[in-house]
Scaffold this motif. Structure first.
Motif, mmCIF file in Angstrom:
data_model
loop_
_atom_site.group_PDB
_atom_site.id
_atom_site.type_symbol
_atom_site.label_atom_id
_atom_site.label_comp_id
_atom_site.label_asym_id
_atom_site.label_seq_id
_atom_site.Cartn_x
_atom_site.Cartn_y
_atom_site.Cartn_z
ATOM 1 N N ILE B 45 82.042 41.452 143.709
ATOM 2 C CA ILE B 45 81.328 41.639 144.977
ATOM 3 C C ILE B 45 79.883 42.095 144.765
ATOM 4 C CG2 ILE B 45 81.364 42.891 147.169
ATOM 5 C CD1 ILE B 45 83.690 40.868 146.745
ATOM 6 N N PHE B 46 79.659 42.919 143.789
ATOM 7 C CA PHE B 46 78.322 43.478 143.610
ATOM 8 C C PHE B 46 77.604 42.948 142.370
ATOM 9 C CE2 PHE B 46 78.517 46.382 147.055
ATOM 10 C CZ PHE B 46 79.826 46.809 147.151
ATOM 11 N N GLY B 47 78.367 42.650 141.328
ATOM 12 C CA GLY B 47 77.733 42.207 140.081
ATOM 13 C C GLY B 47 77.406 43.384 139.180
ATOM 14 N N ALA B 48 77.589 43.171 137.885
ATOM 15 C CA ALA B 48 77.408 44.256 136.923
ATOM 16 C C ALA B 48 75.968 44.775 136.914
ATOM 17 C CB ALA B 48 77.816 43.793 135.521
ATOM 18 N N SER B 49 75.009 43.875 136.970
ATOM 19 C CA SER B 49 73.611 44.327 136.876
ATOM 20 C C SER B 49 73.209 45.114 138.119
ATOM 21 C CB SER B 49 72.673 43.132 136.676
ATOM 22 O OG SER B 49 72.844 42.220 137.733
ATOM 23 N N ASN B 50 73.695 44.708 139.302
ATOM 24 C CA ASN B 50 73.382 45.469 140.521
ATOM 25 C C ASN B 50 74.009 46.856 140.465
ATOM 26 O OD1 ASN B 50 71.865 43.461 141.724
ATOM 27 N ND2 ASN B 50 73.606 42.575 142.817
ATOM 28 N N VAL B 51 75.234 46.934 139.953
ATOM 29 C CA VAL B 51 75.891 48.234 139.846
ATOM 30 C C VAL B 51 75.129 49.117 138.856
ATOM 31 C CG1 VAL B 51 78.015 49.424 139.166
ATOM 32 C CG2 VAL B 51 78.132 47.333 140.496
ATOM 33 N N THR B 52 74.679 48.524 137.760
ATOM 34 C CA THR B 52 73.897 49.293 136.785
ATOM 35 C C THR B 52 72.643 49.858 137.431
ATOM 36 O OG1 THR B 52 74.697 47.859 135.008
ATOM 37 C CG2 THR B 52 72.750 49.184 134.545
ATOM 38 N N LYS B 53 71.943 48.992 138.186
ATOM 39 C CA LYS B 53 70.704 49.455 138.859
ATOM 40 C C LYS B 53 71.024 50.575 139.832
ATOM 41 C CE LYS B 53 68.617 44.915 139.031
ATOM 42 N NZ LYS B 53 68.291 43.802 139.923
ATOM 43 N N LEU B 54 72.103 50.393 140.615
ATOM 44 C CA LEU B 54 72.473 51.408 141.597
ATOM 45 C C LEU B 54 72.756 52.742 140.916
ATOM 46 C CD1 LEU B 54 74.809 49.404 144.017
ATOM 47 C CD2 LEU B 54 73.023 50.964 144.764
ATOM 48 N N LEU B 55 73.541 52.686 139.834
ATOM 49 C CA LEU B 55 73.917 53.930 139.167
ATOM 50 C C LEU B 55 72.711 54.592 138.507
ATOM 51 C CD1 LEU B 55 77.369 53.013 137.560
ATOM 52 C CD2 LEU B 55 76.904 54.230 139.682
ATOM 53 N N ASN B 56 71.808 53.774 137.974
ATOM 54 C CA ASN B 56 70.626 54.345 137.322
ATOM 55 C C ASN B 56 69.711 55.046 138.317
ATOM 56 O OD1 ASN B 56 71.059 53.817 134.590
ATOM 57 N ND2 ASN B 56 70.326 51.702 134.770
ATOM 58 N N GLU B 57 69.806 54.659 139.588
ATOM 59 C CA GLU B 57 68.950 55.290 140.600
ATOM 60 C C GLU B 57 69.532 56.606 141.100
ATOM 61 O OE1 GLU B 57 68.530 52.348 143.618
ATOM 62 O OE2 GLU B 57 67.241 51.058 142.383
ATOM 63 N N LEU B 58 70.772 56.901 140.682
ATOM 64 C CA LEU B 58 71.430 58.110 141.176
ATOM 65 C C LEU B 58 71.453 59.184 140.099
ATOM 66 C CD1 LEU B 58 74.505 56.483 142.956
ATOM 67 C CD2 LEU B 58 72.458 57.399 144.039
ATOM 68 N N LEU B 59 71.641 60.420 140.570
ATOM 69 C CA LEU B 59 71.815 61.514 139.632
ATOM 70 C C LEU B 59 73.209 61.425 139.023
ATOM 71 C CD1 LEU B 59 70.241 64.295 141.853
ATOM 72 C CD2 LEU B 59 69.208 63.217 139.842
ATOM 73 N N PRO B 60 73.394 61.945 137.822
ATOM 74 C CA PRO B 60 74.700 61.802 137.163
ATOM 75 C C PRO B 60 75.872 62.318 137.988
ATOM 76 C CG PRO B 60 73.063 62.535 135.573
ATOM 77 C CD PRO B 60 72.390 62.523 136.911
ATOM 78 N N HIS B 61 75.654 63.415 138.718
ATOM 79 C CA HIS B 61 76.767 63.999 139.466
ATOM 80 C C HIS B 61 77.111 63.175 140.710
ATOM 81 C CE1 HIS B 61 73.407 65.721 141.794
ATOM 82 N NE2 HIS B 61 74.254 65.761 142.795
ATOM 83 N N GLN B 62 76.252 62.222 141.063
ATOM 84 C CA GLN B 62 76.515 61.378 142.233
ATOM 85 C C GLN B 62 77.227 60.078 141.854
ATOM 86 O OE1 GLN B 62 72.320 61.032 143.365
ATOM 87 N NE2 GLN B 62 72.736 62.211 145.225
ATOM 88 N N ARG B 63 77.240 59.775 140.585
ATOM 89 C CA ARG B 63 77.670 58.422 140.183
ATOM 90 C C ARG B 63 79.159 58.190 140.395
ATOM 91 N NH1 ARG B 63 73.933 58.244 134.699
ATOM 92 N NH2 ARG B 63 71.963 57.932 135.814
ATOM 93 N N GLU B 64 79.962 59.212 140.169
ATOM 94 C CA GLU B 64 81.402 58.998 140.317
ATOM 95 C C GLU B 64 81.743 58.627 141.764
ATOM 96 O OE1 GLU B 64 83.807 62.188 138.921
ATOM 97 O OE2 GLU B 64 85.683 61.158 139.390
ATOM 98 N N ASP B 65 81.170 59.374 142.705
ATOM 99 C CA ASP B 65 81.419 59.066 144.121
ATOM 100 C C ASP B 65 80.879 57.675 144.475
ATOM 101 O OD1 ASP B 65 81.010 62.412 145.557
ATOM 102 O OD2 ASP B 65 82.697 61.409 144.582
ATOM 103 N N ALA B 66 79.734 57.343 143.919
ATOM 104 C CA ALA B 66 79.159 56.024 144.213
ATOM 105 C C ALA B 66 80.066 54.921 143.701
ATOM 106 C CB ALA B 66 77.770 55.906 143.587
ATOM 107 N N VAL B 67 80.577 55.083 142.484
ATOM 108 C CA VAL B 67 81.456 54.055 141.924
ATOM 109 C C VAL B 67 82.726 53.939 142.752
ATOM 110 C CG1 VAL B 67 82.948 53.538 139.949
ATOM 111 C CG2 VAL B 67 80.566 54.136 139.563
#
Lengths: 153, 183
Positions: B45-67
């Motif tokens: 649905i999102f694509g690996a590269s889009n998910v990578t970009k999304l996660l890189n824009e977030l702080l580490p503590h936000q990434r689990e909830d985002a995923v």
């Protein structure tokens, strides 16, 4: 034809074919719509998702919902649409609690509305308002006791 | 979540992408090898590269909830390719609307009982008429202020109007490609 390109093909800087999968749902008049969807989902994924749907009206609905999801995710990169779902659940819980409380209040008022009628039927209320002299004396004695209790208080 | 790459076991993402799972792989903490479907859905649905970009824009503590929210949305879209989780939003909005109507009716009943609760056989307490005239106005205002909206649908500040699916009670949904819902 360059002038007839849809928003997707303009964004992707490519020729817009006559059977372009995007053109019906991403018109050139709204470039931001495709840009938003592309940023979150990617053009290839959107094309695949639209192509797997058999009918044009389903594709239109899918494009609309993808745009809505992309907007939610842009505004809230951590939770996206899930944040809205969570808030709605909380709102439902809150309204259900208020509804239960209001219905309980109604039930109390209903029971209070019935009580005076029941008291009158039993005659308790009539005797309460009609003191005999013996009762007055008893009341006075009682008041004296009460005054003593207040004195100590 | 333990990093699977530290144990020479590739994460679900790297397994799916058929690549070496390097130390520090951004996906490894959130896509364990025991949950291959989670990444498969997200990738579809999102694509690996889009998910990578999304996660890189977030702080580490936000990434689990985002995923987790991405995984939820992806699974919803796989189950319902047309509406995804927007279908659930629309359903919940209608439920909120129905409950609010029910609460309004219950409040109206309560006001009627409150106005009629003083029996006619007893004298009304002083100021009762002024209280009774205030009560019908108080509850609806208080309710609206508490709810924070005036309509029946949840409105996200800054977001377009609530999403209306074509099979809603409200027929204002837009089914052409020019916009979504009431946008």
């Amino acid at each position: 034809m360059i002038s007839g390109r849809c928003a997707a093909c303009k964004y992707l800087r490519r020729r817009c074919p006559s059977d372009c999968i995007f053109s019906s749902y991403f018109p050139s008049s709204n470039p931001q719509r495709f840009a938003c969807v592309h940023r979150i989902h990617g053009a290839c994924n959107v094309a695949k998702m639209l192509q797997q749907l058999p009918a044009a009206h389903l594709r239109a609905e899918a494009a609309n919902s993808l745009y809505y999801e992309a907007q939610c995710r842009t505004q809230d990169p951590v939770y996206g649409c899930v944040g809205i779902i969570s808030s709605l659940h909380q709102q439902i819980h809150s309204v259900e609690s208020q509804l239960a409380k209001t219905k309980a209040e109604i039930a109390v008022l209903e029971s209070l509305a019935l009580e005076p009628a029941q008291i009158q039927e039993n005659g308790v209320e009539a005797s309460f308002y009609n003191f005999s002299p013996e009762q007055d004396k008893a009341a006075g004695h009682f008041n004296h006791s009460t005054n003593i209790s207040y004195h100590f208080m | 979540m333990a990093s699977s790459s530290s144990y020479n076991s590739p994460c679900a993402a790297c397994k799916f992408l058929r690549r070496k799972c390097m130390p520090g792989c951004i996906f490894a903490p959130y896509f364990p090898p025991e949950e291959p479907q989670k990444f498969a859905n997200v990738h579809k649905i999102f694509g690996a590269s889009n998910v990578t970009k999304l996660l890189n824009e977030l702080l580490p503590h936000q990434r689990e909830d985002a995923v987790n929210s991405l995984a939820y949305e992806a699974e919803a879209r796989v189950r319902d390719p047309v509406y995804g989780c927007v279908g659930a939003i629309s359903f919940l909005q209608r439920q909120v609307h129905r409950l609010q109507k029910e609460l309004e009716a219950a409040n109206a009943d309560l006001i009627r009982y409150a106005c009629n609760e003083v029996p006619t056989s007893l004298p009304a307490p002083p100021g009762a008429s002024s209280i009774q005239s205030m009560v019908p106005r108080q509850r609806p205002v208080e309710y609206n202020r508490r709810m924070g909206n005036e309509g029946g649908y949840y409105q996200v500040p800054g977001m377009p109007m609530p999403y209306n699916l074509p099979w809603n009670d409200n027929p204002s949904g837009d089914t052409n490609g020019g916009g979504g819902g009431n946008m």
